[in-house]
Design an enzyme around this catalytic site. Structure first.
Site, PDB file in Angstrom:
ATOM      1  N   HIS A 187      50.421  51.227  52.143  1.00  0.00           N
ATOM      2  CA  HIS A 187      51.113  51.569  50.898  1.00  0.00           C
ATOM      3  C   HIS A 187      50.584  52.868  50.309  1.00  0.00           C
ATOM      4  CE1 HIS A 187      52.858  50.237  46.825  1.00  0.00           C
ATOM      5  NE2 HIS A 187      53.855  50.347  47.662  1.00  0.00           N
ATOM      6  N   HIS A 222      43.921  45.632  41.102  1.00  0.00           N
ATOM      7  CA  HIS A 222      44.407  45.971  42.455  1.00  0.00           C
ATOM      8  C   HIS A 222      44.660  44.654  43.194  1.00  0.00           C
ATOM      9  CE1 HIS A 222      45.050  48.212  46.020  1.00  0.00           C
ATOM     10  NE2 HIS A 222      43.843  48.730  46.252  1.00  0.00           N
ATOM     11  N   ILE A 256      49.387  41.103  31.932  1.00  0.00           N
ATOM     12  CA  ILE A 256      49.949  39.998  32.696  1.00  0.00           C
ATOM     13  C   ILE A 256      49.836  40.393  34.159  1.00  0.00           C
ATOM     14  CG2 ILE A 256      51.935  38.468  32.992  1.00  0.00           C
ATOM     15  CD1 ILE A 256      50.816  38.619  30.074  1.00  0.00           C
ATOM     16  N   MET A 257      49.069  39.605  34.888  1.00  0.00           N
ATOM     17  CA  MET A 257      48.815  39.942  36.292  1.00  0.00           C
ATOM     18  C   MET A 257      50.100  39.854  37.118  1.00  0.00           C
ATOM     19  SD  MET A 257      45.751  40.851  36.647  1.00  0.00           S
ATOM     20  CE  MET A 257      45.330  41.493  35.061  1.00  0.00           C
ATOM     21  N   GLY A 258      50.231  40.784  38.066  1.00  0.00           N
ATOM     22  CA  GLY A 258      51.424  40.768  38.918  1.00  0.00           C
ATOM     23  C   GLY A 258      52.552  41.619  38.355  1.00  0.00           C
ATOM     24  N   PHE A 259      52.293  42.312  37.230  1.00  0.00           N
ATOM     25  CA  PHE A 259      53.322  43.195  36.659  1.00  0.00           C
ATOM     26  C   PHE A 259      52.773  44.602  36.506  1.00  0.00           C
ATOM     27  CE2 PHE A 259      54.839  39.071  35.544  1.00  0.00           C
ATOM     28  CZ  PHE A 259      56.212  39.193  35.722  1.00  0.00           C
ATOM     29  N   HIS A 261      52.812  48.847  37.856  1.00  0.00           N
ATOM     30  CA  HIS A 261      52.309  49.555  39.032  1.00  0.00           C
ATOM     31  C   HIS A 261      52.226  51.032  38.679  1.00  0.00           C
ATOM     32  CE1 HIS A 261      52.039  51.187  43.077  1.00  0.00           C
ATOM     33  NE2 HIS A 261      51.688  49.973  43.471  1.00  0.00           N
ATOM     34  N   ARG A 271      58.721  45.859  47.531  1.00  0.00           N
ATOM     35  CA  ARG A 271      58.077  44.770  48.285  1.00  0.00           C
ATOM     36  C   ARG A 271      58.169  43.457  47.521  1.00  0.00           C
ATOM     37  NH1 ARG A 271      52.206  47.004  48.449  1.00  0.00           N
ATOM     38  NH2 ARG A 271      52.784  47.080  46.247  1.00  0.00           N
ATOM     39  N   ASP A 314      52.169  41.430  44.413  1.00  0.00           N
ATOM     40  CA  ASP A 314      51.230  40.323  44.220  1.00  0.00           C
ATOM     41  C   ASP A 314      51.863  39.146  43.480  1.00  0.00           C
ATOM     42  OD1 ASP A 314      49.131  41.590  45.517  1.00  0.00           O
ATOM     43  OD2 ASP A 314      48.555  42.702  43.722  1.00  0.00           O
ATOM     44  N   ARG A 339      45.982  44.730  55.149  1.00  0.00           N
ATOM     45  CA  ARG A 339      45.880  46.164  54.874  1.00  0.00           C
ATOM     46  C   ARG A 339      44.909  46.865  55.816  1.00  0.00           C
ATOM     47  NH1 ARG A 339      47.176  48.827  50.268  1.00  0.00           N
ATOM     48  NH2 ARG A 339      49.084  47.615  50.505  1.00  0.00           N
TER      49      ARG A 339
END
Ligand code: CMC
Length: 371
Positions: A187, A222, A256-259, A261, A271, A314, A339
């Protein structure tokens, strides 16, 4: 020496490497991997294909693909590496245990200190296979069980899942897991890849660069986000619970995790969209886990309307791994294992055309003090 450029906090927008490996084309909403669209690779290729593509430049022909799979699945783990893992407290974070194991692998590779790109390319599949096998056994070792070897009759992806969950797995489950591995494979220049390239640029070795990358990937901003997402979903329990939890966190100015970038910030990570499809197919095939589809959709809608933020990979990888029955502490190590191919390809590229990373600072401390 050239004039220093203006300071960009977090190096936002700074071009810090030239690469032929990947590019996030945010205009076209495409992730380019050596000329191919990552989503197409996820839909139609296997992880071994992507290993060949990233390390060797082209999608491998069937014979080469078989050889790559063999090199990955037959990679031996030195007994000492498992012994070291057994000595570490089980309470130590799985990424810290993995970091120690990756570092220890160097001791058993006679070419460990070679920075010759050809040597690194040749050793690549073996190192990828070793890392996958270590991650697959990380939890088993921590609970006092014996590590299990990969079986060369199966692909790396199938072995990885079989050993992780130690039960028979369906083709739909193997495919979902493999698609997540491809999604995570490469990525561009996230923090861990940058860390690996920075280390490699001193002409330090592959294992040093990979070890630095594990440390970087552990952080919740990350790779650590995928396990944090799952803890959030489990705490929430229901869609209504998730709505209340997200609203409370936002009111307290928590992330909020997963949001979000750095590169996609106000757009959906392509993705994530694909992993959402993978989650749905997995739920359809197994007939369980509908509540996670519902919960995740609610979280996605809520974050878009409340914050204008979209999910990243994620966010949807977490429930996929949960439904596969993978221990949560292994979500981020799996990200690293997937990765590892991208990281090795970047180290090869860095060593092939090296220039030492050595940026400058904008000094804001005092001057002229007298002793
Ligand atoms: N929840 C709430 N607010 C957020 C979030 C989030 N997840 N992400 C960004 N923001 C807000 C942030 O508070 C800031 O608002 P304001 O300007 O009002 O202060 C604004 O958006 C810009 O944020 P930033 O931190 O300056 O942006 P960044 O580019 O440095 O951050 C990020 C990128 C990934 C660190 C961030 O979006 C984040 O913390 N996300 C949650 C962790 C996460 O999911 N990480 C996985 C990233 S993708 C896969 C990977 O690399 O592993």
């Amino acid at each position: 020496m050239t004039e220093p450029k203006p300071y960009s906090p977090g190096l936002e927008g700074v071009i810090a490497a030239e690469t032929s490996l990947s590019f996030l084309d945010t205009e076209k909403e495409e992730i380019v991997i050596r000329g191919y669209d990552l989503l197409e690779l996820i839909r139609s290729k296997g992880y071994g294909d992507v290993v060949g593509l990233l390390l060797e430049g082209e999608l491998p022909m069937p014979e080469r693909l078989q050889a790559i799979e063999r090199e990955m699945t037959q990679a031996e783990i030195p007994t000492a590496v498992y012994d070291i893992l057994r000595l570490l407290p089980a309470s130590m974070h799985a990424m810290d245990r993995l970091r120690t194991a990756v570092s220890a692998l160097a001791g058993f590779d006679p070419e460990a200190n070679s920075t010759d790109p050809n040597s690194e390319r040749r050793r690549g599949p073996k190192v990828i296979g070793q890392i996958a096998q270590i991650v697959a056994n990380l939890h088993h070792i921590a609970v006092g069980e014996k590590p299990e070897k990969f079986d060369p009759r199966y692909t790396l992806a199938e072995n990885f899942l079989r050993v992780l969950v130690r039960r028979s797995v369906s083709p739909a489950e193997v495919r979902a897991f493999e698609q997540s591995l491809i999604a995570y494979s490469e990525h561009e220049l996230p923090n861990s890849t940058f860390a690996a390239r920075v280390v490699a640029s001193t002409l330090s070795d592959l294992y040093g660069a990979l070890t630095a990358a594990v440390a970087s990937l552990k952080g919740p901003l990350h790779g650590g986000a995928n396990e944090a997402v799952m803890y959030m979903l489990l705490e929430a329990q229901t869609p209504a619970g998730l709505e209340a939890l997200i609203r409370r966190k936002l009111a307290q100015k928590e992330r909020i995790m997963g949001f979000g970038h750095r590169v996609y910030m106000r757009k959906m990570d392509p993705r994530a969209q694909l992993l959402k499809e993978v989650l749905r197919s997995l739920v359809e095939a197994s007939g369980k886990g509908h509540e996670y589809v519902e919960m995740c959709q609610l979280g996605e809608d809520l974050m878009r309307t409340e914050k204008g933020l979209y999910p990243n990979l994620d966010y949807y990888a977490a429930p996929v791994y949960y439904l596969l029955g993978i221990p949560i502490e292994l979500y981020t190590p799996i990200f690293f294992a997937a990765r590892s191919v991208g990281l090795i390809a970047h180290v090869i590229e860095q060593h092939a055309e090296n220039r030492l990373y050595r940026p400058r600072v904008s000094y804001k401390g005092p001057r002229g003090k007298k002793i």
